[in-house]
Design an enzyme around this catalytic site. Structure first.
Site, mmCIF file in Angstrom:
data_model
loop_
_atom_site.group_PDB
_atom_site.id
_atom_site.type_symbol
_atom_site.label_atom_id
_atom_site.label_comp_id
_atom_site.label_asym_id
_atom_site.label_seq_id
_atom_site.Cartn_x
_atom_site.Cartn_y
_atom_site.Cartn_z
ATOM 1 C CE1 TYR A 188 44.783 27.826 28.823
ATOM 2 C CE2 TYR A 188 45.863 28.348 30.911
ATOM 3 C CZ TYR A 188 44.995 27.558 30.172
ATOM 4 O OH TYR A 188 44.338 26.519 30.768
ATOM 5 C CG PHE A 238 17.588 30.614 38.505
ATOM 6 C CD1 PHE A 238 16.379 31.054 37.997
ATOM 7 C CD2 PHE A 238 18.478 29.998 37.639
ATOM 8 C CE1 PHE A 238 16.075 30.887 36.651
ATOM 9 C CE2 PHE A 238 18.179 29.824 36.299
ATOM 10 C CZ PHE A 238 16.972 30.275 35.808
ATOM 11 C CG ASP A 239 15.829 26.737 36.661
ATOM 12 O OD1 ASP A 239 16.778 27.527 36.605
ATOM 13 O OD2 ASP A 239 15.135 26.450 35.670
ATOM 14 C CG ASP A 258 21.849 34.157 42.060
ATOM 15 O OD1 ASP A 258 22.263 34.986 41.231
ATOM 16 O OD2 ASP A 258 21.254 33.124 41.729
ATOM 17 C CB ALA A 284 21.620 37.057 38.165
ATOM 18 C CE LYS A 299 20.240 35.483 34.187
ATOM 19 N NZ LYS A 299 21.039 34.274 33.998
ATOM 20 C CG HIS A 319 12.383 24.010 32.252
ATOM 21 N ND1 HIS A 319 12.759 23.527 33.485
ATOM 22 C CD2 HIS A 319 13.287 24.947 31.925
ATOM 23 C CE1 HIS A 319 13.836 24.159 33.888
ATOM 24 N NE2 HIS A 319 14.190 25.027 32.959
HETATM 25 N N1 F0G Z 1 20.837 32.852 39.134
HETATM 26 C C1 F0G Z 1 19.771 33.513 38.684
HETATM 27 C C2 F0G Z 1 18.982 34.379 39.612
HETATM 28 C C3 F0G Z 1 19.384 33.379 37.347
HETATM 29 O O1 F0G Z 1 18.308 34.029 36.913
HETATM 30 C C4 F0G Z 1 20.146 32.538 36.492
HETATM 31 C C5 F0G Z 1 19.790 32.360 35.097
HETATM 32 C C6 F0G Z 1 21.264 31.879 37.023
HETATM 33 C C7 F0G Z 1 21.580 32.066 38.351
HETATM 34 C C8 F0G Z 1 22.123 30.973 36.187
HETATM 35 O O2 F0G Z 1 22.925 31.716 35.364
HETATM 36 O O3 F0G Z 1 22.202 31.104 33.051
HETATM 37 O O4 F0G Z 1 24.353 32.289 33.477
HETATM 38 O O5 F0G Z 1 24.103 29.918 34.097
HETATM 39 N N2 F0G Z 1 18.685 32.706 34.613
HETATM 40 C C9 F0G Z 1 18.275 32.638 33.240
HETATM 41 C C10 F0G Z 1 16.834 33.021 33.128
HETATM 42 C C11 F0G Z 1 18.628 31.385 32.524
HETATM 43 O O6 F0G Z 1 16.270 32.883 32.028
HETATM 44 O O7 F0G Z 1 16.262 33.503 34.099
HETATM 45 P P1 F0G Z 1 23.408 31.214 33.911
#
Ligand code: F0G
Length: 462
Positions: free
Chosen positions: A76, A129-130, A218, A220, A261, A452
Site C-alpha cells: 500500500y 484540453f477539454d 500539460d 501529455a 499518451k 460529446h
Molecule cells: N491534457 C491533454 C493535453 C490531453 O490530451 C488529455 C487527454 C488530458 C490532459 C486528460 O488526460 O485522459 O488521462 O485524464 N486526452 C485524451 C484525448 C482523452 O483523446 O485527447 P486523461
C-alpha cells in the site's frame, strides 16, 4: 521544413503478440449507429475496424514494460515501483516532488484544488484540453485560451502552431490580477497536436516570473513536442530528445501529465513540481480521492510500466518513426487534396470539416457528421473536435461556434502498420468523392458539460 517522402521506413520494433480485428458490413454499422444514438463513443470497440478515437491509453506496451508488470510491488505505501517512477520523472523533469495519479484529469483536479481555484480566479493556457478546462470551470474559475492566431487557420504553415501568444498574455496579465496559473499544453492537442517552441516556453517563463505566477506544462505529449523542437529549432538540433525535454521542464515550476499518451501506458498520470506548499496540499487532498501519494490510484505494476514507458518514449529512433508515420498519412492525404489541418501535428491527422463538408452549417455539426460517415462506410472511428465539443450558448441563448471544426484521427502509439494507414487514407479519399451525400445531424439530447460523451443525435433528412 523537414518532410518525409511517400515511403515509410520500417518501425524500430517487431510484433510479438497480435490482437485480431474484424471489418463488419455497412448494413451492420448502420444498425450499430442507430442503437448508439449516432454517438461514436457508444459504439462497442469490437465493432470498430481501425480505432483512431484517441491516442490515449491505446499504446502497445513493449516486452520490457510487460516484464516490468511482473515486478509490481503491491504494498500500500512506499512500494518500490514508486521509487523507480520517481527516479525517472525527476531525471526528465528535474522537479523535486513527484506524485502519481490514475490519469491526467485527476492530476488537473488536484492542481486546481492546491492552487485554490474558485470563481474569483482565472487560469490561462495556449489552449486548454477539454478536461483541464472542465476542471477549472467546474469550480467557477475562468479559463483563457491564448494560442497564436495562426492556430485557427488550417491552411497556414507555421512550425510551432501551438505557441502561446505572448503579447496577448502580457496584456491579459496587466489587465487581470486574478490569474493563478499559466499552463502550456505540449503539444497542443485541441489545435491538432501542434508543437510549442522552446523559445516560446522561455518567453512564457520570463513573463510568469515577472508577474510571479506559477507556470506548468500539460506534458501529455512532451516527448513528441521535444522531437519537433529538435527538427525545427536549429539551435537544439544536436541535443537528444531527452536533453530537449529536460530544457522544456527546466523553465517551468511543475507539470501535470496524462501518461496515457507519451507515458506509453494504458493508464496512469502524475504531477511533478517544485513548490513544497503546493505539494503538501496535493498530498493531503489526494488521500480522499486518489489514494496514498506513492500509488495515486494505480497498482504498483502500473507504476513500473510507466517508469519504463517514459524511458522508451524518449528514444530518438522511436520518435523519428512516430513522426514519419504521421507525416506519411498526412502527406498522402494532402497530395489527394483532402482538406486537413496543416502542418501535420504530433499525434493526429485532423480533417477540416468546414472545408470537407461546406454544405453543412455548424448548427448541424459537420465534424460529427464526418465521424459518423467514416464509421458507417469504413469502420473507422475518429473524434469530432468541433461544435459538439466546443460550442456554447451565451446568456441570450445564441450559440457561439468554434473557429475550427476538426475531425481528429488520433494514431495510437506502436499499434497500426502502414497497411492500416493506407486503408484509412484510401477510405478518406473515397469518402471525399461522395461528400455531397453526407448529411448533418440534430442533437436530440444535450447533456451539458463535456457533452460529446453522452449527447444523442438523429440524422436529418436532406
Ligand atoms: N491534457 C491533454 C493535453 C490531453 O490530451 C488529455 C487527454 C488530458 C490532459 C486528460 O488526460 O485522459 O488521462 O485524464 N486526452 C485524451 C484525448 C482523452 O483523446 O485527447 P486523461
Amino acid at each position: 521544413m523537414p518532410h518525409a517522402n511517400d515511403t515509410l521506413p520500417p518501425p524500430p520494433f517487431k510484433i510479438k503478440m497480435i490482437e485480431p480485428i474484424q471489418l463488419t458490413t455497412v448494413a451492420e454499422r448502420k444498425e450499430y449507429l442507430k442503437v448508439a444514438g449516432y454517438n461514436i463513443f457508444n459504439i462497442p470497440a469490437e465493432k470498430v475496424y481501425i480505432d483512431l478515437l484517441t491516442d490515449s491509453g491505446t499504446s502497445a506496451m513493449s516486452d520490457y514494460q510487460w516484464s516490468g508488470l511482473m515486478l509490481g510491488d503491491e504494498s500500500y505505501a512506499q512500494c518500490r515501483n514508486f521509487f523507480n517512477l520517481e527516479t525517472v520523472v525527476k531525471d526528465i523533469t528535474g522537479f523535486k516532488f513527484v506524485i502519481p495519479t490514475h490519469q491526467g484529469r485527476s492530476a488537473e483536479n488536484l492542481v486546481c484544488y492546491a492552487l485554490n481555484l474558485d470563481k474569483t480566479k482565472s487560469a490561462v493556457s495556449n489552449q486548454f484540453f477539454d478536461t483541464t478546462r472542465a476542471n477549472i470551470e467546474s469550480v467557477g474559475a475562468k479559463a483563457h485560451d491564448l494560442v497564436i492566431p495562426e492556430a485557427y487557420n488550417t491552411l497556414i504553415h507555421h512550425d510551432f502552431k501551438g505557441n502561446m501568444d505572448t503579447e496577448a498574455l502580457e496584456k491579459l496579465l496587466t489587465q487581470k490580477s486574478n490569474i493563478v496559473v499559466i499552463i502550456v499544453t505540449v503539444t497542443n492537442n485541441t489545435g491538432g497536436g501542434q508543437p510549442v517552441s522552446l523559445k516560446n516556453i522561455v518567453t512564457v517563463s520570463k513573463i510568469a516570473k515577472k508577474y510571479d505566477i506559477p507556470f506548468f506544462l500539460d506534458a501529455a505529449r512532451f516527448a513528441e513536442n521535444a522531437y519537433f523542437i529538435k527538427l525545427r529549432e536549429k539551435e537544439y538540433s544536436d541535443l537528444t530528445p531527452k536533453e530537449i525535454a529536460q530544457k522544456m521542464f527546466s523553465y517551468t515550476d511543475g507539470c501535470m501529465m496524462s501518461a496515457k499518451k507519451d507515458g506509453l501506458v494504458n493508464i496512469g498520470g502524475f504531477i511533478a513540481l517544485n513548490n513544497e506548499k503546493t505539494y503538501t496540499r496535493i498530498k493531503e487532498r489526494m488521500v480522499i480521492t486518489e489514494g496514498f501519494p506513492t500509488y495515486g490510484g494505480l497498482a504498483g505494476r502500473d507504476l513500473e510500466a510507466l517508469a519504463r514507458g517514459l524511458t522508451e518514449v524518449l528514444s530518438e529512433d522511436y520518435l523519428k518513426y512516430r513522426y514519419q508515420q504521421l507525416q506519411y498519412l498526412g502527406n498522402k492525404l494532402e497530395k489527394a487534396n483532402i482538406p486537413i489541418l496543416l502542418p501535420v501535428g504530433g499525434h493526429s491527422i485532423n480533417l477540416d470539416a468546414l472545408r470537407f463538408l461546406p454544405h453543412i452549417p455548424q448548427s448541424l455539426f459537420p465534424g460529427w457528421a464526418l465521424t459518423i460517415a467514416l464509421y458507417e462506410n469504413y469502420g473507422i472511428r475518429s473524434v469530432e473536435l468541433g461544435s459538439v465539443m466546443f460550442a456554447y450558448q451565451k446568456e441570450d441563448n445564441t450559440w457561439v461556434y468554434p473557429e475550427l471544426e476538426l475531425v481528429r484521427l488520433a494514431i495510437p502509439r506502436r499499434v497500426y502498420s502502414r497497411e492500416h494507414l493506407d486503408y484509412v487514407c484510401h477510405s478518406i479519399i473515397e469518402l471525399y468523392k461522395l461528400k455531397e451525400q453526407i448529411k448533418g445531424l440534430k442533437m436530440t439530447h444535450d447533456p451539458g458539460l463535456l457533452r460529446h460523451f453522452n449527447a444523442i443525435f438523429e440524422p436529418i433528412a436532406k
